[in-house]
Design an enzyme around this catalytic site. Structure first.
Site, PDB file in Angstrom:
ATOM      1  N   SER A 122       0.842  -1.193   0.000  1.00  0.00           N
ATOM      2  CA  SER A 122       0.000   0.000   0.000  1.00  0.00           C
ATOM      3  C   SER A 122       0.878   1.243   0.000  1.00  0.00           C
ATOM      4  O   SER A 122       1.670   1.419  -0.915  1.00  0.00           O
ATOM      5  CB  SER A 122      -0.954  -0.035   1.203  1.00  0.00           C
ATOM      6  OG  SER A 122      -1.870   1.040   1.156  1.00  0.00           O
ATOM      7  N   THR A 123       0.797   2.077   1.038  1.00  0.00           N
ATOM      8  CA  THR A 123       1.535   3.334   1.062  1.00  0.00           C
ATOM      9  C   THR A 123       3.039   3.095   0.919  1.00  0.00           C
ATOM     10  O   THR A 123       3.626   2.343   1.687  1.00  0.00           O
ATOM     11  CB  THR A 123       1.266   4.091   2.370  1.00  0.00           C
ATOM     12  OG1 THR A 123      -0.140   4.179   2.582  1.00  0.00           O
ATOM     13  CG2 THR A 123       1.865   5.484   2.319  1.00  0.00           C
ATOM     14  N   HIS A 140      -2.660  -0.981  -3.321  1.00  0.00           N
ATOM     15  CA  HIS A 140      -3.800  -0.103  -3.072  1.00  0.00           C
ATOM     16  C   HIS A 140      -3.634   1.169  -3.896  1.00  0.00           C
ATOM     17  O   HIS A 140      -2.705   1.945  -3.685  1.00  0.00           O
ATOM     18  CB  HIS A 140      -3.893   0.265  -1.586  1.00  0.00           C
ATOM     19  CG  HIS A 140      -4.200  -0.904  -0.708  1.00  0.00           C
ATOM     20  ND1 HIS A 140      -3.873  -0.929   0.634  1.00  0.00           N
ATOM     21  CD2 HIS A 140      -4.826  -2.084  -0.963  1.00  0.00           C
ATOM     22  CE1 HIS A 140      -4.282  -2.077   1.160  1.00  0.00           C
ATOM     23  NE2 HIS A 140      -4.851  -2.793   0.209  1.00  0.00           N
ATOM     24  N   MET A 192       0.005   1.111   5.206  1.00  0.00           N
ATOM     25  CA  MET A 192      -0.722   1.439   6.432  1.00  0.00           C
ATOM     26  C   MET A 192      -1.837   0.428   6.653  1.00  0.00           C
ATOM     27  O   MET A 192      -2.442  -0.075   5.697  1.00  0.00           O
ATOM     28  CB  MET A 192      -1.319   2.839   6.298  1.00  0.00           C
ATOM     29  CG  MET A 192      -1.898   3.390   7.580  1.00  0.00           C
ATOM     30  SD  MET A 192      -0.589   3.845   8.740  1.00  0.00           S
ATOM     31  CE  MET A 192      -1.593   4.411  10.119  1.00  0.00           C
ATOM     32  N   ASP A 230      -4.472  -4.770   6.046  1.00  0.00           N
ATOM     33  CA  ASP A 230      -4.923  -5.573   4.911  1.00  0.00           C
ATOM     34  C   ASP A 230      -3.799  -6.503   4.466  1.00  0.00           C
ATOM     35  O   ASP A 230      -2.672  -6.062   4.234  1.00  0.00           O
ATOM     36  CB  ASP A 230      -5.349  -4.668   3.743  1.00  0.00           C
ATOM     37  CG  ASP A 230      -5.947  -5.460   2.587  1.00  0.00           C
ATOM     38  OD1 ASP A 230      -6.579  -6.509   2.850  1.00  0.00           O
ATOM     39  OD2 ASP A 230      -5.787  -5.039   1.428  1.00  0.00           O
TER      40      ASP A 230
END
Length: 358
Positions: free
Chosen positions: A177-178, A203, A296, A299
């Site tokens: 993600s991030t 993401h 973050m 997930d």
């Protein structure tokens, strides 16, 4: 904890006004200024330096990419890109992420004011995540926001009691993600043309994943594409889940392919790493390698545990090289991880999967 200080840089007066009002409603955020272009922004930053910059990419006098590169070279600061949902905007945003931006907040070309107001939770969350990120790996939480129910992978794919019979083909599943766009670029550009087939969830908003895949395809020896239903998972190919939809691994005989499906957000994400990992655990079992990287939230943590429990090898990126040590941390806490590795060591482990090394 002190409020996150935010500077908004956008050539649209409407966007500046709405973003200032939206972010200013959160007691954990303080908007310290709004500038119409990077030149004015730099003047403002000489007076007070922000914790986070919300940045447009297409502006007069100096474009956002040039400003971002200058910023990251001289004074690394978390940047959230505010980009339009257009093909051109998506391609430009990929350059911004490569240059060091933390994440993306999308805006449409029409109905802008209502859209930004409706997406206030996403915007506030992006700013707070950026404030906590280790931005140097790319070159204080406020009050709780109202959020939708946090669903598990059960909402898309039922749990299973055993994995399918094994085949000899290896599959690598990656979730991030991030900070993941830069991490994935580092991993995939290090892999040779002959490597296991990869299925990836990053993401990212709808329309941006295609531009992201195209960028990686131009940089990598292996083939990288945004996944479509029916795409084969074969050696030398990486499939990236499209923004706004879930991706499942499927198997027909000894051959793997993916299915792209609709469904509710899982762990508040669509695509969800948990959904992908569960499908890989079911269809590939011990023949899979699961990798969870910077991001973050949690997930992918439960999905990686399912992979681990069926005998697949599992890896997590270490805290030192993560932009945000959230997803890997949660996976480690669940006992889902066999090995914790720095980013630079992950490509070698993926290649070991090709030989079936455990």
């Amino acid at each position: 904890m002190r409020a996150v200080k935010v500077l908004i840089v956008d050539d649209s007066a409407v966007v500046r006004q709405v973003l200032t009002a939206t972010l200013g409603e959160d007691p954990g955020i303080e908007v310290i200024g709004a500038a119409s272009d990077p030149v004015f922004a730099m003047e403002r930053m000489r007076v007070q330096w922000p914790d986070v910059i919300v940045l447009d990419v297409e502006m007069p006098r100096m474009d956002g990419i040039t400003f971002l590169k200058k910023l990251m070279a001289e004074h690394p600061t978390p940047v959230v890109i505010c980009s339009t949902l257009t093909e051109k905007g998506a391609a430009t945003t990929m350059h911004a992420l490569a240059a060091g931006a933390v994440s993306i907040v999308t805006k449409p070309t029409l109905g802008l004011k209502q859209f930004l107001q409706d997406s206030s939770n996403d915007l506030i969350s992006a700013v707070k995540v950026a404030a906590r990120s280790n931005v140097r790996r790319l070159v204080p939480a406020g009050v709780q926001q109202t959020v939708p129910p946090k669903l598990s992978a059960d909402a898309v794919l039922p749990a299973f009691t055993h994995a399918m019979a094994e085949t000899t083909d290896r599959v690598v599943a990656i979730g991030t993600s991030t900070g993941g766009t830069q991490a994935l670029e580092a991993v995939l550009t290090s892999l040779p043309r002959v490597c296991p087939g990869l299925v990836i969830v990053q993401h990212m908003p709808e329309k941006f994943t295609e531009a992201f895949a195209n960028r990686l395809d131009s940089l990598c020896k292996l083939e990288v594409r945004e996944a479509k239903s029916g795409d084969r998972v074969i050696p030398g190919r990486a499939l990236i889940a499209p923004g706004g939809r879930h991706m499942l691994l499927k198997r027909s005989g000894a051959q793997y392919h993916v299915e792209i499906v609709d469904g509710p957000p899982v762990s508040r994400h669509r695509p969800s790493v948990d959904v992908l990992f569960r499908s890989v655990a079911k269809c590939a079992g011990r023949n899979a390698l699961g990798v969870i990287m910077t991001g973050m939230g949690d997930d992918g943590a439960r999905g990686l545990k399912e992979l681990h429990d069926v005998g697949a090898r599992t890896l997590a990126q270490d805290e030192e090289t993560c932009v945000v040590y959230g997803m890997p941390k949660e996976a480690v806490k669940l006992g889902a991880v066999d090995r914790v590795l720095p980013l630079n060591d992950i490509p070698a482990e993926i290649l070991r999967a090709l030989q079936g090394a455990r």
